[in-house]
Design a protein around this motif. Structure first.
Motif, short mmCIF file in Angstrom:
data_model
loop_
_atom_site.label_atom_id
_atom_site.label_comp_id
_atom_site.label_asym_id
_atom_site.label_seq_id
_atom_site.Cartn_x
_atom_site.Cartn_y
_atom_site.Cartn_z
N ALA A 1 0.25 -10.16 -22.39
CA ALA A 1 0.04 -10.54 -20.99
C ALA A 1 1.12 -11.52 -20.55
N CYS A 2 1.06 -11.93 -19.29
CA CYS A 2 1.98 -12.93 -18.74
C CYS A 2 1.17 -13.96 -17.94
N GLY A 3 1.74 -15.13 -17.79
CA GLY A 3 1.21 -16.15 -16.87
C GLY A 3 -0.23 -16.52 -17.16
N THR A 4 -1.01 -16.58 -16.10
CA THR A 4 -2.42 -16.95 -16.22
C THR A 4 -3.17 -15.95 -17.11
N SER A 5 -2.80 -14.70 -17.01
CA SER A 5 -3.47 -13.69 -17.84
C SER A 5 -3.23 -13.96 -19.32
N TRP A 6 -2.06 -14.51 -19.63
CA TRP A 6 -1.76 -14.86 -21.03
C TRP A 6 -2.71 -15.97 -21.49
N ALA B 1 -4.32 -5.36 -23.16
CA ALA B 1 -3.39 -5.77 -22.10
C ALA B 1 -4.19 -6.44 -21.01
N ILE B 2 -3.77 -7.64 -20.62
CA ILE B 2 -4.51 -8.34 -19.57
C ILE B 2 -3.59 -8.51 -18.36
N SER B 3 -4.07 -8.08 -17.20
CA SER B 3 -3.24 -8.21 -16.00
C SER B 3 -4.11 -8.15 -14.75
N GLN B 4 -3.92 -9.11 -13.89
CA GLN B 4 -4.61 -9.08 -12.60
C GLN B 4 -4.14 -7.88 -11.79
N SER B 5 -2.82 -7.82 -11.57
CA SER B 5 -2.26 -6.81 -10.67
C SER B 5 -2.21 -5.43 -11.30
N GLY B 6 -2.09 -5.41 -12.62
CA GLY B 6 -1.88 -4.13 -13.30
C GLY B 6 -0.49 -3.58 -13.06
N GLU B 7 0.40 -4.40 -12.51
CA GLU B 7 1.74 -3.91 -12.18
C GLU B 7 2.84 -4.78 -12.77
N THR B 8 2.51 -5.83 -13.48
CA THR B 8 3.54 -6.75 -14.00
C THR B 8 4.50 -5.97 -14.91
N ALA B 9 5.77 -5.98 -14.53
CA ALA B 9 6.74 -5.11 -15.22
C ALA B 9 6.83 -5.44 -16.70
N GLY C 1 -4.09 -15.07 -2.96
CA GLY C 1 -3.40 -16.33 -3.26
C GLY C 1 -2.50 -16.12 -4.47
N VAL C 2 -1.29 -16.65 -4.40
CA VAL C 2 -0.35 -16.39 -5.50
C VAL C 2 -0.88 -16.96 -6.82
N ALA C 3 -1.51 -18.13 -6.76
CA ALA C 3 -2.05 -18.71 -7.99
C ALA C 3 -3.35 -18.00 -8.35
N GLY D 1 -12.64 -13.68 -14.08
CA GLY D 1 -13.07 -12.30 -14.33
C GLY D 1 -12.57 -11.82 -15.68
N GLN D 2 -11.32 -12.17 -15.99
CA GLN D 2 -10.75 -11.77 -17.29
C GLN D 2 -11.56 -12.41 -18.43
N LEU D 3 -11.87 -13.71 -18.25
CA LEU D 3 -12.63 -14.40 -19.30
C LEU D 3 -14.00 -13.75 -19.48
N LYS E 1 1.77 -26.83 -11.49
CA LYS E 1 3.20 -26.53 -11.27
C LYS E 1 3.36 -25.54 -10.13
N GLU E 2 2.55 -24.48 -10.18
CA GLU E 2 2.72 -23.37 -9.23
C GLU E 2 2.58 -23.80 -7.78
N ILE E 3 1.55 -24.61 -7.51
CA ILE E 3 1.27 -24.82 -6.08
C ILE E 3 1.48 -26.25 -5.61
C1 G6P Z 1 2.86 -13.89 -11.68
C2 G6P Z 1 1.76 -14.59 -10.91
C3 G6P Z 1 0.78 -15.24 -11.87
C4 G6P Z 1 0.24 -14.21 -12.84
C5 G6P Z 1 1.37 -13.49 -13.59
C6 G6P Z 1 0.85 -12.30 -14.37
O1 G6P Z 1 3.66 -14.82 -12.29
O2 G6P Z 1 2.30 -15.57 -10.03
O3 G6P Z 1 -0.30 -15.80 -11.14
O4 G6P Z 1 -0.60 -14.83 -13.77
O5 G6P Z 1 2.32 -12.98 -12.65
O6 G6P Z 1 0.37 -11.34 -13.47
P1 G6P Z 1 -0.69 -10.23 -13.79
O7 G6P Z 1 -0.88 -9.52 -12.49
O8 G6P Z 1 -0.09 -9.34 -14.84
O9 G6P Z 1 -1.93 -10.89 -14.27
#
Ligand code: G6P
Length: 612
Positions: free
Chosen positions: A303-308, A349-357, A401-403, A410-412, A491-493
């Motif tokens: 995963a990345c970011g918060t999902s990580w 795989a954890i992802s909010q958007s499901g699109e993180t490259a 919201g970006v953050a 929900g992931q937890l 940091k983000e906001i």
């Molecule tokens: C970006 C967003 C973060 C998010 C990360 C992973 O950096 O600003 O908030 O945690 O992507 O995104 P994902 O959609 O894969 O959870």
């Protein structure tokens, strides 16, 4: 990142595209642009800044057209500016194109085109691809569709593009690889967008375009083809999303709305899955693949970011409850370090958007090597959801919201249910502990409500520390990932530098930062590390750091040692992250607001990062 919207049909196209771009601004807001065709001529309007700035710039201009493509940008190649804004025009002025993604081999193609006499007005890779298409079209005397197909075969990288030709005001051509594209089907009209939010108020029938597909879109016709020019059958799906879900609903910011939605979103996530009376967890994605999951010799979480951070919490849970070794990987590192993957290895795989490259590409290569992919995804129908062998949606609804906030809880919630279910199936948890944790998890929505009932203390703390230049966030065990998440949110906001650290590790370095000006946030709820964390607090106090604690209601010790304190209800430590993160989300939110920052669209970030 970057948001893309297109419309072709019987209505005025520009207002529809403009509204759609506002909904997609979370994907980037460095510049905005639109292209329309009027009486056989392309009109392109673009502007550095947010969508509202373009809207203002075109006031009074004739925007009448039934075809329009629009773009909101998160800069990759070239600084944010008017000239780097999309859409771009081809050298012959006939074609306009916009793009979400990165063309990795653009430099070589640019040199070839420059040698042929092409000139470039922008620094973007997009303008290179567009002129490459023009060049193929001119040299081969081919149709636009044909030229695009040839060009895409040579392209390395990711793209979702929309392309129009002033000689053909009846057609939008689109293509995707690695960046999302949804097409909404109306009566005598089609809508194109990076996600369904610009489409939802017009139609609920959509087609998710697949990688390596080209869409030829007219008002009353949608043709999908692969890069081999073979027709594909569009798979029409019904959108399960309401308009209200993507509007602010009276809150000042989407982020605040989303924080306050959490009792409901966590409840929705548990609903129908956590059956308290039967003391059972029902999750089809797991039930159908229970053997792969219980027999896994190890689990990798990518995963990345918060999902990580959600993945880190899951590592603690799965190792403790299921006794399966877990590795948590940053997707961007995982992909390139040639990890050892055996057929049958389980990857979550954890992802909010499901699109993180980064996550998507890491999964593609793991899948090729035979790994079993389980997706924990929020966006229904997204690329990661579709690529996974099995999965569980987080059901948090659209997060704007970006953050990330409600998607994280929900992931937890999903990961906790997964861990409990696997543990039960493996027999690695006692019946008593299973039932206890199941009941604790079921109590979360009400307890989150309790935290949100009064936020005045958190607001006060935020105002007090809004001018700090650094923050330290510390926690141990299950609360360590929450310290990381708290620091990331800040940091983000708020643009304040913040570090998250394991509370005990702090003495091996970060303690040197501590002085009377440094706010140190301790996530110190009652758990097996509590006494040890109290000692860590003493270490900070001895160096005059300003202690802010997240503590369990009823704790009488921490109030004597902390300048400021935010309480959360008592809960088992395995479930505690679902509660302790809430005050930290709000702390960042209120600091950001006190500093006058647009917390929904903080600088340089994008919600969905669809470039590597
Ligand atoms: C970006 C967003 C973060 C998010 C990360 C992973 O950096 O600003 O908030 O945690 O992507 O995104 P994902 O959609 O894969 O959870």
């Amino acid at each position: 990142m970057c948001g893309i919207v297109g419309y072709i049909g019987h209505r005025e196209a520009y207002p529809i595209v403009l509204k759609g771009l506002k909904r997609l601004e979370y994907r980037g807001y460095d510049s905005t642009g639109v292209a329309i065709i009027q009486e056989g001529a392309l009109q392109v309007h673009k502007k550095k800044g947010k969508v509202a700035e373009l809207e203002e710039a075109v006031v009074g201009k004739n925007m009448h057209s039934n075809i329009c493509i629009g773009h909101t940008r998160w800069a990759t190649h070239g600084e944010p500016s008017d000239r780097n804004a999309h859409p771009h025009l081809s050298n012959n002025g006939r074609l306009a194109m916009l793009h979400n993604g990165i063309i990795e081999n653009y430099a070589q193609i640019k040199t070839e085109l420059t040698n042929k006499g092409y000139t470039f007005k922008s620094d973007t890779d997009t303008e290179v691809l567009l002129n490459f298409i023009q060049d193929i079209q001119d040299n081969n005397n081919s149709s636009l569709e044909e030229a695009l197909r040839i060009a895409l075969k040579r392209i390395v990288g990711a793209y979702c593009i929309l392309l129009i030709d002033q000689a053909d005001p009846e057609t939008i051509i689109a293509a995707r690889k690695g960046s999302p594209l949804v097409i909404g089907i109306g009566k005598d009209e089609h809508f194109l967008a990076s996600d369904a939010s610009p489409i939802i108020e017009y139609t609920k029938e959509v087609v998710y375009v697949n990688d390596y597909e080209i869409a030829i879109v007219k008002k009353d016709e949608l043709i999908l083809k692969n890069l081999g020019n073979e027709k594909q059958t569009p798979f029409i799906q019904k959108l399960d999303m309401e308009l209200a879900a993507i509007e602010k609903g009276g809150y000042d910011h989407f982020m605040l709305k989303e924080v306050f939605e959490q009792p409901a979103t966590i409840f929705d996530c548990l609903r129908g899955r956590l059956l308290q009376e039967q003391q059972q967890i029902v999750m089809a994605g797991i039930d159908n693949h229970l053997e792969a999951l219980t027999k896994a010799s190890r689990i990798m979480i990518v995963a990345c970011g918060t999902s990580w951070h959600a993945g880190l919490v899951a590592e603690y849970m799965i190792e403790e409850l299921c006794r399966i070794p877990v590795e948590v990987e940053y997707a961007s590192e995982f992909r390139y370090r040639n990890p050892v993957i055996h057929p049958g290895d389980v990857i979550i795989a954890i992802s909010q958007s499901g699109e993180t490259a980064d996550t998507l590409v890491a999964l593609e290569s793991a899948k090729e090597k035979g790994a079993f992919i389980f997706g924990v995804v929020n966006a229904v129908g997204s690329s990661i959801a579709r690529l996974s062998h099995a999965g569980a949606y987080t059901h948090a609804g659209p997060e704007i919201g970006v953050a990330s906030t409600k998607a994280f809880t929900g992931q937890l919630a999903v990961l906790t249910m997964m861990a409990l279910k696997i543990a039960k199936a493996k027999g690695s948890i006692s019946e008593e502990r299973y039932v206890h944790l199941l009941n604790e998890l079921a109590s979360v929505p009400e307890k989150v409500k309790e935290i949100l009932a009064d936020t005045t203390v958190i607001e006060k703390i935020a105002k007090k520390f809004k001018d700090a230049s650094d923050f330290l966030y510390l926690g141990r065990g299950y609360n360590f990932p929450i310290a990381l998440e708290g620091a990331l949110k800040l940091k983000e906001i708020t643009y304040i530098h913040a570090e998250g650290y394991p509370a005990a590790e702090m003495k091996h370095g970060p303690i040197a930062l501590v002085d009377e000006k440094l706010p140190v946030v301790f996530v110190a709820t009652k758990d097996m590390y509590y006494e040890k964390v109290v000692s860590n607090i003493q270490e900070i106090k001895a160096r005059k750091g300003q202690v802010i604690a997240v503590a369990t209601i009823g704790d009488t010790v921490l109030p004597t040692m902390s300048e400021d304190i935010m309480f959360v209800p008592e809960i088992d430590e395995v479930i505690a992250p679902l509660l302790s993160v809430i005050p930290l989300q709000l702390l960042s939110y209120y600091v950001g607001v006190a500093k006058g920052i647009d917390v929904d669209k903080p600088r340089n970030l994008a919600k969905s990062v669809t470039v590597e």
